[in-house]
Motif scaffolding. Structure first.
Motif, PDB file in Angstrom:
ATOM      1  N   LEU A 213      -4.075  -3.420  -1.561  1.00  0.00           N
ATOM      2  CA  LEU A 213      -5.176  -2.753  -2.518  1.00  0.00           C
ATOM      3  C   LEU A 213      -5.949  -1.925  -2.100  1.00  0.00           C
ATOM      4  O   LEU A 213      -6.472  -0.898  -2.361  1.00  0.00           O
ATOM      5  N   THR A 214      -6.520  -2.142  -0.786  1.00  0.00           N
ATOM      6  CA  THR A 214      -7.449  -1.157  -0.155  1.00  0.00           C
ATOM      7  C   THR A 214      -7.000  -0.219   0.715  1.00  0.00           C
ATOM      8  O   THR A 214      -7.511   0.511   1.404  1.00  0.00           O
ATOM      9  N   GLY A 215      -5.757  -0.161   0.963  1.00  0.00           N
ATOM     10  CA  GLY A 215      -5.048   0.723   2.044  1.00  0.00           C
ATOM     11  C   GLY A 215      -4.098   1.859   1.516  1.00  0.00           C
ATOM     12  O   GLY A 215      -3.597   2.590   2.302  1.00  0.00           O
ATOM     13  N   TRP A 216      -4.137   2.014   0.113  1.00  0.00           N
ATOM     14  CA  TRP A 216      -3.274   3.070  -0.295  1.00  0.00           C
ATOM     15  C   TRP A 216      -3.732   4.542  -0.290  1.00  0.00           C
ATOM     16  O   TRP A 216      -2.911   5.511  -0.494  1.00  0.00           O
ATOM     17  N   PHE A 217      -5.196   4.480   0.087  1.00  0.00           N
ATOM     18  CA  PHE A 217      -5.672   5.851  -0.354  1.00  0.00           C
ATOM     19  C   PHE A 217      -5.241   7.171   0.614  1.00  0.00           C
ATOM     20  O   PHE A 217      -5.130   8.252   0.038  1.00  0.00           O
TER      21      PHE A 217
ATOM     22  N   GLU B 193       0.760  -1.257   0.070  1.00  0.00           N
ATOM     23  CA  GLU B 193      -0.165  -0.020   0.081  1.00  0.00           C
ATOM     24  C   GLU B 193       0.823   1.051   0.133  1.00  0.00           C
ATOM     25  O   GLU B 193       0.572   2.116  -0.463  1.00  0.00           O
ATOM     26  N   THR B 194       2.058   1.174   0.581  1.00  0.00           N
ATOM     27  CA  THR B 194       2.866   2.264   0.664  1.00  0.00           C
ATOM     28  C   THR B 194       3.379   2.633  -0.807  1.00  0.00           C
ATOM     29  O   THR B 194       3.268   3.680  -1.373  1.00  0.00           O
ATOM     30  N   VAL B 195       3.898   1.581  -1.533  1.00  0.00           N
ATOM     31  CA  VAL B 195       4.443   1.698  -2.720  1.00  0.00           C
ATOM     32  C   VAL B 195       3.392   2.279  -3.974  1.00  0.00           C
ATOM     33  O   VAL B 195       3.430   3.196  -4.464  1.00  0.00           O
ATOM     34  N   ILE B 196       1.986   1.737  -3.674  1.00  0.00           N
ATOM     35  CA  ILE B 196       0.904   2.301  -4.575  1.00  0.00           C
ATOM     36  C   ILE B 196       0.673   3.433  -4.186  1.00  0.00           C
ATOM     37  O   ILE B 196       0.485   4.435  -4.890  1.00  0.00           O
TER      38      ILE B 196
ATOM     39  N   TRP C 275       0.874   6.899  -6.728  1.00  0.00           N
ATOM     40  CA  TRP C 275      -0.188   7.387  -7.023  1.00  0.00           C
ATOM     41  C   TRP C 275      -0.130   9.168  -6.653  1.00  0.00           C
ATOM     42  O   TRP C 275      -0.545   9.882  -7.301  1.00  0.00           O
ATOM     43  N   GLY C 276       0.219   9.085  -5.276  1.00  0.00           N
ATOM     44  CA  GLY C 276       0.324  10.661  -4.771  1.00  0.00           C
ATOM     45  C   GLY C 276       1.412  11.395  -5.772  1.00  0.00           C
ATOM     46  O   GLY C 276       1.113  12.684  -5.839  1.00  0.00           O
ATOM     47  N   LEU C 277       2.354  10.951  -5.745  1.00  0.00           N
ATOM     48  CA  LEU C 277       3.426  11.514  -6.659  1.00  0.00           C
ATOM     49  C   LEU C 277       2.971  12.185  -8.030  1.00  0.00           C
ATOM     50  O   LEU C 277       3.090  13.061  -8.398  1.00  0.00           O
TER      51      LEU C 277
END
Lengths: 291, 344, 330
Positions: A159-163, A100-103, A107-109
């Protein structure tokens, strides 16, 4: 004024502050201790975690010298199960947090650097993800998958934790984008990718580290909960959650089955929370009043 | 320096040997170290110095607004309207704050509470010190906003600080300070955060308001231009101490202390042709690292060995002037200096 | 006003995304209610085909999606196979219980949490602060289902003060007075509420403490003291008042997690709310019910966080002019 990204001496100062903080040291010690315990422990145990020793006589034996945490309904040694279950719980949590950190960072970058409608759209997706109760989403997904393999569980958790991390990274990126040192790099011709990796990413790494540390606590409890109701880690593979689940029916007659793994969870979450707080303080020390 | 027990009746405020200490990770520091000055009724005293000299902290001591880890040392005496503020109980102190003596802070965006509207913040002062009802306090607040030159005050009073411009916010702060007709205004760099044009307007406003009420003002600033405009007397601070005090015209005509000379030379002046701005070499030492003798010695063009060995006392020069410098006793040293970068 | 409309629109978008994602998940699930996997000897293949077509399960994905969205907008969440009633009816029966439980828990938690946090800030670094800090750290670190179990063990089995589960004693109203029934219901509520209160109060107190400590040294607090306000008034009106925003924001952001927490707590205490409904549905592989619960929960969360946002806009006027992503970052 936003300072340029961290260099070696900056990290040195951070590590020093961390070392000086007793609470953080205690947390790191507890975590390392727990990790060592679950890696080494099962190798030293006299009983295998799956072994049903003597189901007619040893089921639900109270904690004693031979069985430090007693046995469960199938006469399996609880301590062995807790230790080997710990491997699974910790491994699942840490792997899922990595994912989740990688995603989230990617995404944020991307969103922060892209700007405009792409940014808005990507952030709306992240907002939507944050609005959905994670447990319910996982319930919905896992309901469709009868006996979920552990790797899939890890991937789903990730997949459910990167938001949240995506939003955090994006907001940091936005605030840094207009900083002088980034403008300077751009005027020197740095490509967007180089900007992202070399200039923006180090600046963001601090808060992300804090968020990831705290996320381990959330995920380990989440996995435990899912395993508790039977849709997480599947038996006979032990995880702290499903051991607690096994013990629920007999909570009154054999409470040790459920209580022990729960205490382990509490210790891990406490350690992780304290470490997260300590990291946050080490990254942003307090300032003196203006004279 | 003579200590005195009774305050002549035309002196409104008198600080004697005020000392403020702070406990830091590196030990005890004394950012305000034995400051003394007087302010007469109706007079404006400017307290001038660079950042870090302790002038803002000095201003805060008057109303005892220093919080932990800072502390006003027990030997300090702050005489206001004949009473020593250091000995006052909580209730008496609160009665003075905002009513007899009021403060105006530098940055109104952070000095004003962001969740209350402008009128509410002024009305709060009124309600705290009088038994006025909400309605009466509100109308007084609106009237005050009009008095400080804010157009459509009834509308502005309902607005929040973030909806007002910088100049208007500072007018709100001034209104808050003036509403109870205090006899002493303490203005801590009231115009530093604003444009030069607004600065002039606000200084005029302050001066007019002060004169209309016969109030005194302690004006903290680093800008000598502001001093020339607004003050009758000046005290120059350096490294926690007062190094010179004089009436304004006398100070500008003939500064006595080398630091004051340096400050004035550093002022860019229209009409003079100069290639380079003069600066005082070196930087202000932080409170923990003050030299034991004259604190300005290492930056002073006139310094000689006496300066690094013996701390100069505050010499009284007559006509209300003082100077903390050995040059008072050995004026001939002034002409013996030939250091590179000397003040011309 | 503009911000409100924007917020509602965002809520719609969120629910739309959730609906679509859950639709995809449902369609990905192996089989459908009428496939061979569902055993029922009476259902001949021909009958299955007929029913499948009647339920629109044989159309293209797009048309199924279309039907489903239309049904959703009409409030029709499908049929619950495990409960033999429309999903919407099953949810409508369970929802009030969840709302009751969460409502009381939230009210108590926020009140207690804010008071504790303020107390800690007022007694910063003293014994009270540290003591409460330890409690909130531990309280916030406990897994919800485990805490529920522990409280069940101690409260119901060891101390025998509270019942083992359920929302009420079904036989009681037949024989007893109104007060006894009320007390009975309260006894049933006690443990689940206590569990949630412990879990929620902890982060609320921590957030309140942090926000307050931040603002205790704000410049406007010094201005307030300079105006002659008493220290109590300075604390309440200028420090605490400006520290409420972050707590409410936290509440809004944490609503999804709260919804999840309710699931486990309801399961352990057999509380007949939506969480227990969802867990039961999973066991029975009743996808429509699960999806219905997920969508309902999302709608509730959106409503809740919109309300929280509105409250924050009232509490902190300068955020009223920002958009939501800016606000939630603060």
């Amino acid at each position: 004024m936003i300072a340029p990204p961290s260099n070696a001496s900056n990290w040195g100062a951070i590590v020093q502050r961390l070392r000086a903080d007793r609470r953080s040291l205690l947390a790191i010690g507890a975590l390392c201790g727990m990790i060592v315990l679950v890696i080494v422990g099962p190798l030293l145990m006299a009983y295998a975690p799956y072994e049903q020793l003597d189901i007619t006589r040893l089921a639900h034996a109270r904690p004693s010298a031979e069985h430090l945490l007693g046995t469960d309904v199938y006469s399996r040694d609880v301590l062995s199960r807790v230790l080997s279950g710990g491997r699974v719980s910790l491994a699942v949590a840490m792997s899922a947090v990595c994912i989740e950190t990688v995603i989230g960072v990617a995404w944020g970058l991307a969103a922060g650097l892209a700007g405009g409608w792409i940014d808005t759209l990507m952030m709306r997706c992240a907002d939507a993800g944050l609005s959905v109760p994670r447990v319910l989403l996982l319930l919905a997904i896992l309901a469709a998958v009868p006996m979920v393999p552990i790797w899939m569980l890890v991937v789903l958790l990730g997949l459910t934790g990167w938001f949240g991390i995506a939003r955090l990274v994006r907001s940091e990126v936005r605030s840094v984008r207009s900083a002088d040192f980034v403008l300077a790099a751009r005027s020197l011709g740095a490509s967007p990718l180089r900007l992202a990796l070399w200039h923006v990413l180090p600046h963001v790494s601090g808060p992300v580290l804090v968020a990831a540390t705290l996320a381990v606590g959330h995920v380990i409890v989440l996995e435990a909960g899912l395993s508790f109701i039977g849709i997480g880690v599947q038996p006979p593979q032990a995880s702290w959650g499903n051991i607690i689940g096994d013990g629920t029916e007999f909570i009154a007659s054999a409470p040790w089955v459920s209580i022990a793994p729960g205490c382990c969870l509490v210790v891990v979450v406490l350690a992780v929370s304290a470490l997260g707080d300590g990291l946050r303080d080490a990254l942003a020390p307090r300032q003196l009043p203006r004279t | 320096m003579t200590a005195f027990s009774a305050l002549p009746h035309d002196l409104l405020l008198s600080l004697r040997d005020v000392r403020v200490t702070f406990r830091t990770a590196d030990g005890l520091i004394t950012p305000v170290d034995g400051v003394s000055f007087d302010i007469a009724r109706g007079e404006t005293l400017a307290l001038v110095g660079e950042s870090g000299c302790g002038k803002s902290l000095t201003a805060l001591t008057i109303l005892r607004l220093i919080d932990a880890p800072g502390r006003i040392e027990p030997g300090s005496r702050i005489l206001f309207e004949g009473r020593d503020i250091m000995t006052l109980g909580d209730r008496d102190l609160r009665a003075i704050r905002g009513r007899q003596a009021a403060m105006i802070f530098q940055e109104p965006m952070t000095a004003l509470n962001p969740v209350y509207c402008a009128g509410e913040q002024i009305a709060e002062v009124v309600r705290t010190h009088t038994g006025a009802s909400r309605v009466e306090a509100w109308s007084q607040a609106v009237a005050m906003l009009g008095a400080v030159g804010i157009p459509s005050p009834e509308i502005r009073a309902k607005q929040y600080p973030h909806q007002l411009s910088g100049g208007m916010r500072q007018r709100v702060m001034i209104a808050m300070a003036l509403v109870m007709n205090p006899s002493l205004l303490i203005a801590d760099e009231p115009t530093t955060a604003l444009d030069v044009t607004i600065q002039a307007q606000l200084l005029d406003l302050l001066r007019d308001a002060q004169q209309a009420r016969g109030a005194s003002m302690l004006l903290i600033t680093h800008d000598l231009g502001v001093v020339a405009e607004s003050a009758q007397r000046v005290a120059v601070m350096y490294a926690g101490q007062i190094v010179e005090e004089a009436p304004v015209t006398a100070l500008f005509a003939a500064p006595q202390h080398p630091y004051t000379e340096g400050l004035m030379a550093a002022m860019p002046r229209a009409g003079t042709r100069r290639e380079r701005l003069t600066t005082i070499p070196g930087t202000v030492p932080p409170p923990g690292a003050w030299p034991s003798a004259c604190r300005f010695a290492d930056r002073c063009v006139f310094a000689w060995d006496r300066c690094t060995g013996e701390a100069p006392p505050l010499h009284q020069l007559g006509d209300g002037r003082t100077s903390r410098c050995h040059l008072v006793e050995e004026p001939e040293r002034r002409f013996a200096a030939h250091t590179a970068g000397a003040v011309t | 006003m503009r911000a409100l409309i924007q917020r509602i629109w965002q809520g719609f978008v969120v629910v739309a995304i959730v609906a679509t994602v859950t639709f995809v998940l449902v369609r990905l699930a192996p089989g459908d209610p009428f496939s061979v996997a569902f055993e029922n000897a009476r259902l001949t293949p021909a009958l299955r085909a007929q029913w499948r077509s009647a339920y629109g399960l044989d159309g293209s994905i797009a048309s199924q999606y279309g039907h489903w969205i239309i049904a959703l907008l009409r409030g029709d969440l499908g049929w619950s196979v495990s409960m033999s009633q429309p999903v919407s009816r099953a949810i409508a029966q369970a929802l009030p219980y969840t709302l009751l439980l969460m409502g009381i828990a939230l009210l108590l938690s926020f009140t207690i949490g804010m008071l504790l946090g303020a107390l800690q800030a007022a007694r910063h670094d003293r014994a009270t602060d540290r003591g409460i800090g330890v409690l909130t750290l531990i309280g916030g670190s406990m897994p919800d289902f485990w805490l529920a179990l522990v409280l069940l063990l101690t409260g119901a089995y060891w101390l025998r003060l509270f019942p083992v589960g359920g929302a009420s004693d079904p036989l009681l109203p037949l024989a007893a007075s109104g007060t006894t029934v009320l007390i009975d219901r309260l006894r049933h509520l006690a443990l689940p509420v206590l569990t949630l209160v412990i879990l929620i109060t902890a982060p609320v107190a921590r957030q309140q403490r942090a926000a307050l400590l931040d603002r205790l040294h704000a410049e406007w607090v010094r201005t307030a003291a300079a105006k002659g306000l008493s220290s109590g008034a300075v604390f309440r009106r200028h420090a605490w008042r400006t520290a409420l925003g972050p707590v409410v924001t936290l509440g809004g952001l944490a609503l999804p997690a709260l919804a999840g927490g309710a699931v486990f707590v309801e399961r352990v205490f057999a509380w007949p709310g939506m969480g227990r409904l969802a867990v039961g549905a999973i066991g029975a592989r009743d996808y429509h019910l699960v999806v219905g619960c997920v969508i309902t929960a999302s709608v509730l969360v959106v409503i809740g966080s919109t309300l929280a946002d509105l409250l924050v806009m009232r509490l902190e006027p300068r955020t009223a002019d920002q958009d939501t992503s800016q606000r939630q970052r603060a």
